[in-house]
Design an enzyme around this catalytic site. Structure first.
Site, PDB file in Angstrom:
ATOM      1  CG  LEU A  72      -1.810  -1.215   1.411  1.00 19.57           C
ATOM      2  CD1 LEU A  72      -2.816  -0.973   2.539  1.00 19.57           C
ATOM      3  CD2 LEU A  72      -2.534  -1.564   0.117  1.00 19.57           C
ATOM      4  CB  ALA A  75      -2.651   5.013  -2.337  1.00 23.97           C
ATOM      5  NE  ARG A 101       1.112  13.170  10.640  1.00 27.57           N
ATOM      6  CZ  ARG A 101       1.327  12.137  11.455  1.00 27.57           C
ATOM      7  NH1 ARG A 101       2.051  12.288  12.538  1.00 27.57           N
ATOM      8  NH2 ARG A 101       0.815  10.957  11.164  1.00 27.57           N
ATOM      9  CB  THR A 149      -6.017  -0.007   4.996  1.00 28.24           C
ATOM     10  OG1 THR A 149      -6.980  -0.223   6.043  1.00 28.24           O
ATOM     11  CG2 THR A 149      -4.988   0.995   5.476  1.00 28.24           C
ATOM     12  NE  ARG A 163      36.130  14.672 -12.035  1.00 35.80           N
ATOM     13  CZ  ARG A 163      36.414  15.440 -13.084  1.00 35.80           C
ATOM     14  NH1 ARG A 163      37.527  16.175 -13.098  1.00 35.80           N
ATOM     15  NH2 ARG A 163      35.601  15.477 -14.117  1.00 35.80           N
ATOM     16  CE1 TYR A 174      36.694  20.383 -23.432  1.00 38.39           C
ATOM     17  CE2 TYR A 174      36.803  22.207 -21.888  1.00 38.39           C
ATOM     18  CZ  TYR A 174      36.120  21.507 -22.869  1.00 38.39           C
ATOM     19  OH  TYR A 174      34.879  21.935 -23.270  1.00 38.39           O
ATOM     20  CB  ALA A 220      60.973  22.012 -11.799  1.00 35.15           C
TER      21      ALA A 220
HETATM   22  C1  UD1 Z   1      -3.545   1.559   9.906  1.00 27.26           C
HETATM   23  C2  UD1 Z   1      -4.381   0.455  10.558  1.00 27.26           C
HETATM   24  C3  UD1 Z   1      -4.109   0.433  12.060  1.00 27.26           C
HETATM   25  C4  UD1 Z   1      -2.633   0.210  12.302  1.00 27.26           C
HETATM   26  C5  UD1 Z   1      -1.827   1.275  11.578  1.00 27.26           C
HETATM   27  C6  UD1 Z   1      -0.365   0.952  11.666  1.00 27.26           C
HETATM   28  C7  UD1 Z   1      -6.435   0.316   9.267  1.00 27.26           C
HETATM   29  C8  UD1 Z   1      -7.855   0.695   9.216  1.00 27.26           C
HETATM   30  N1  UD1 Z   1      -5.779   0.752  10.332  1.00 27.26           N
HETATM   31  O1  UD1 Z   1      -3.992   2.786  10.462  1.00 27.26           O
HETATM   32  O2  UD1 Z   1      -4.851  -0.615  12.663  1.00 27.26           O
HETATM   33  O3  UD1 Z   1      -2.375   0.258  13.695  1.00 27.26           O
HETATM   34  O4  UD1 Z   1      -2.166   1.322  10.189  1.00 27.26           O
HETATM   35  O5  UD1 Z   1       0.377   2.018  11.143  1.00 27.26           O
HETATM   36  O6  UD1 Z   1      -5.947  -0.375   8.400  1.00 27.26           O
HETATM   37  N2  UD1 Z   1      -3.153   3.705   2.506  1.00 27.26           N
HETATM   38  C9  UD1 Z   1      -3.530   3.648   1.182  1.00 27.26           C
HETATM   39  N3  UD1 Z   1      -4.795   4.002   0.836  1.00 27.26           N
HETATM   40  C10 UD1 Z   1      -5.719   4.386   1.740  1.00 27.26           C
HETATM   41  C11 UD1 Z   1      -5.338   4.451   3.092  1.00 27.26           C
HETATM   42  C12 UD1 Z   1      -4.056   4.086   3.444  1.00 27.26           C
HETATM   43  O7  UD1 Z   1      -2.722   3.288   0.328  1.00 27.26           O
HETATM   44  O8  UD1 Z   1      -6.837   4.690   1.335  1.00 27.26           O
HETATM   45  C13 UD1 Z   1      -1.799   3.322   2.873  1.00 27.26           C
HETATM   46  C14 UD1 Z   1      -1.006   4.489   3.437  1.00 27.26           C
HETATM   47  O9  UD1 Z   1      -0.256   5.119   2.404  1.00 27.26           O
HETATM   48  C15 UD1 Z   1      -0.093   3.792   4.436  1.00 27.26           C
HETATM   49  C16 UD1 Z   1      -0.919   2.610   4.924  1.00 27.26           C
HETATM   50  O10 UD1 Z   1      -1.874   2.376   3.917  1.00 27.26           O
HETATM   51  O11 UD1 Z   1       1.073   3.293   3.828  1.00 27.26           O
HETATM   52  C17 UD1 Z   1      -1.568   2.861   6.266  1.00 27.26           C
HETATM   53  O12 UD1 Z   1      -2.399   3.981   6.157  1.00 27.26           O
HETATM   54  P1  UD1 Z   1      -2.645   4.968   7.353  1.00 27.26           P
HETATM   55  O13 UD1 Z   1      -3.593   5.998   6.970  1.00 27.26           O
HETATM   56  O14 UD1 Z   1      -1.342   5.393   7.921  1.00 27.26           O
HETATM   57  O15 UD1 Z   1      -3.360   3.963   8.378  1.00 27.26           O
HETATM   58  P2  UD1 Z   1      -3.694   4.258   9.856  1.00 27.26           P
HETATM   59  O16 UD1 Z   1      -4.953   5.013   9.930  1.00 27.26           O
HETATM   60  O17 UD1 Z   1      -2.512   4.792  10.536  1.00 27.26           O
END
Ligand code: UD1
Ligand code: CA
Length: 452
Positions: free
Chosen positions: A6, A8, A13, A77, A328, A382, A418
């Site tokens: 994942l 996306a 921050r 997620t 280099r 050069y 030299a």
């Molecule tokens: C998620 C978990 C939480 C866990 C935590 C650990 C869920 C609902 N919650 O929470 O239980 O403790 O991770 O860090 O799964 N992402 C996508 N698309 C989305 C949402 C998220 O690709 O629509 C990716 C984000 O880029 C990230 C990861 O999924 O890499 C986690 O997303 P994030 O929003 O950080 O999840 P949390 O709410 O922190």
């Protein structure tokens, strides 16, 4: 086995135009770490779910073995995994990884997959401060029954310190149906992947957990502060590996490896060094403080003094280099070559036992054995449009402050006086000098200031 990464999320921050998963740890994008780890598990399918900064993410991580799934809107997620589901088939396990959690080890993931062999498994960790994470809810018998997100948790549930890392192994055959059942009627209005745990439990499938060996394995990056912390953690891990393998580090907290560093026995590395790309250090190589080595091979017994900068170079055994030497791209040094302070070498071959110890520029040159290059020597390679070759044969002695205007050749055993500006080939075994004859003018007066 399939792997879905994942990636996306936007990473607000980070305060950056670069998508979060492309920020580097050890010179490599966060998501690239995850992809490299995933590959070592040899998945049938490796799918990256991307969204924010889509095109940059795809082009930076592009590889033949990666399939892509776009998640145009980040609806949670569960929704993210759903974008990949059509590409997964129906067999085996699907491992879900996060593109912003870079340091999970292959061993931990293997244990997680093993734990989930006949059901579902979740990688969990006990945290002193679980705030923000999904909590692992267990029944009286200690079996996991669900994951509840912080924002949906009761006060009692918030006290649970075992949290969801987000990394899970899911039976692929059940995944599509479970994802179809997810609802977003929760505090965040998202489709939570975590809700599939309760669905698995309801079907009577075993739900198990596995734990990482170190907490750092499951730490994610949401800010530059966390990025910096994880970089230090990763560098410390790499330093420990080097120490265990027998490398002497003056201070394991002051080394940065941004690539592959391989080494022989009894290698020692002083503080503040940076190794990039592929670096090979032979037996008993000594690297002094504050050196930067990128794509360099160093022969056994070579000593590198402080503040050297080497890139795309091959250094022979028993060399003596630096301080303040610069090699280099295209530099090849034979055995026992000395390159001293403020000497720059580019695209040149220097054979055994030759020395350039002070203040020189050697570019596009072929230098034989036992050549002495005097202080301040410059190959004028050069002409403003093209580069030309300087050839210096074996046993040549080049006096200080000499310019070799290329193309030019200095014959075997020749000596250049030299201050020579060499514009034509110098014959072997001969002294060539181009400077004007020395004069002493008796009675010469220094000019006097004119009084007004
Ligand atoms: C998620 C978990 C939480 C866990 C935590 C650990 C869920 C609902 N919650 O929470 O239980 O403790 O991770 O860090 O799964 N992402 C996508 N698309 C989305 C949402 C998220 O690709 O629509 C990716 C984000 O880029 C990230 C990861 O999924 O890499 C986690 O997303 P994030 O929003 O950080 O999840 P949390 O709410 O922190
Ligand atoms: Ca998170």
């Amino acid at each position: 086995m399939n792997i879905v990464i994942l990636a996306a999320g936007q990473g607000k921050r980070m305060h950056s135009n670069l998508p979060k998963v492309l920020h580097p740890i050890a010179g490599k994008p966060l998501a690239q770490h995850v992809i490299d780890t995933a590959r070592r598990l040899d998945p049938e399918k490796l799918i990256v779910v991307y969204g924010h900064g889509g095109e940059i993410v795809r082009s930076m991580l592009q590889a033949d073995d990666i399939a892509w799934a776009e998640q145009a809107q980040q609806l949670g997620t569960g929704h993210a995994v759903a974008q990949a589901v059509s590409q997964l088939g129906t067999a085996g396990q699907t491992l879900v990884l996060y593109g912003d959690v870079p340091l999970t080890t292959v061993n931990t993931l293997k244990r997680l997959l093993q734990a989930g062999k006949d059901g579902l498994s979740v990688l969990t960790v006990n945290l002193d401060n679980p705030t923000g994470y999904g909590r692992i809810v267990r029944d009286a018998a200690g079996n996991m029954v669900s994951i509840v997100e912080e924002k949906d948790a009761t006060t009692e549930q918030k006290a649970i310190r075992e949290v969801n890392t987000g990394i899970m192994a899911i039976p692929t055959a059940r995944l599509g149906e479970w994802l179809g059942k997810l609802k977003n009627d929760n505090a965040q209005g998202e489709y939570y992947l975590t809700d599939i745990v309760a669905l698995a439990v309801a079907e009577g499938l075993p739900v198990r957990t596995a734990q990482p060996e170190g907490e750092w394995e499951v730490l994610g990056v949401n800010s530059k502060v966390q990025l910096a912390e994880l970089e230090r953690q990763h560098q410390r891990n790499l330093a420990d590996q080097l120490l265990v393998a027998g490398v002497r580090l003056a201070d394991p907290a002051r080394i940065d490896v941004r690539g592959e560093l391989s080494h022989g026995r009894d290698v020692s590395i002083d503080v503040g060094c940076v190794f990039e790309g592929k670096v090979e250090l032979g037996d008993a190589v000594e690297v002094g403080p504050y050196c930067v080595l990128k794509n360099v091979k160093v022969g056994a017994g070579t000593r590198i003094a402080a503040f050297c900068h080497f890139e795309d170079a091959v250094i022979g055994p028993d060399g003596v280099l630096g301080p303040y030497a610069r090699l280099r791209p295209g530099t090849e040094l034979g055995p026992e070559v000395h390159i001293g302070n403020f000497v720059e070498v580019k695209k040149s071959r220097i054979a055994a036992q030759s020395k350039a110890n002070h203040l020189a520029y050697i570019g596009d040159a072929e230098i034989g054995q036992r050549v002495n290059v005097g202080a301040g020597t410059i190959t004028c390679n050069y002409d403003g449009a093209n580069k030309h070759l300087t050839v210096i044969e074996d046993d040549v002695f080049i006096g200080s402050d000499t310019q070799l205007v290329a193309p030019v050749r200095v014959g075997r055993g020749a000596t250049l006086g030299a201050g020579t500006t060499l514009t034509k080939d110098a014959p072997p075994e001969t002294l060539t000098v181009s400077r004007a004859k020395q004069l002493s003018l008796a009675g010469w007066q220094r000019p006097q200031k004119v009084k007004k």
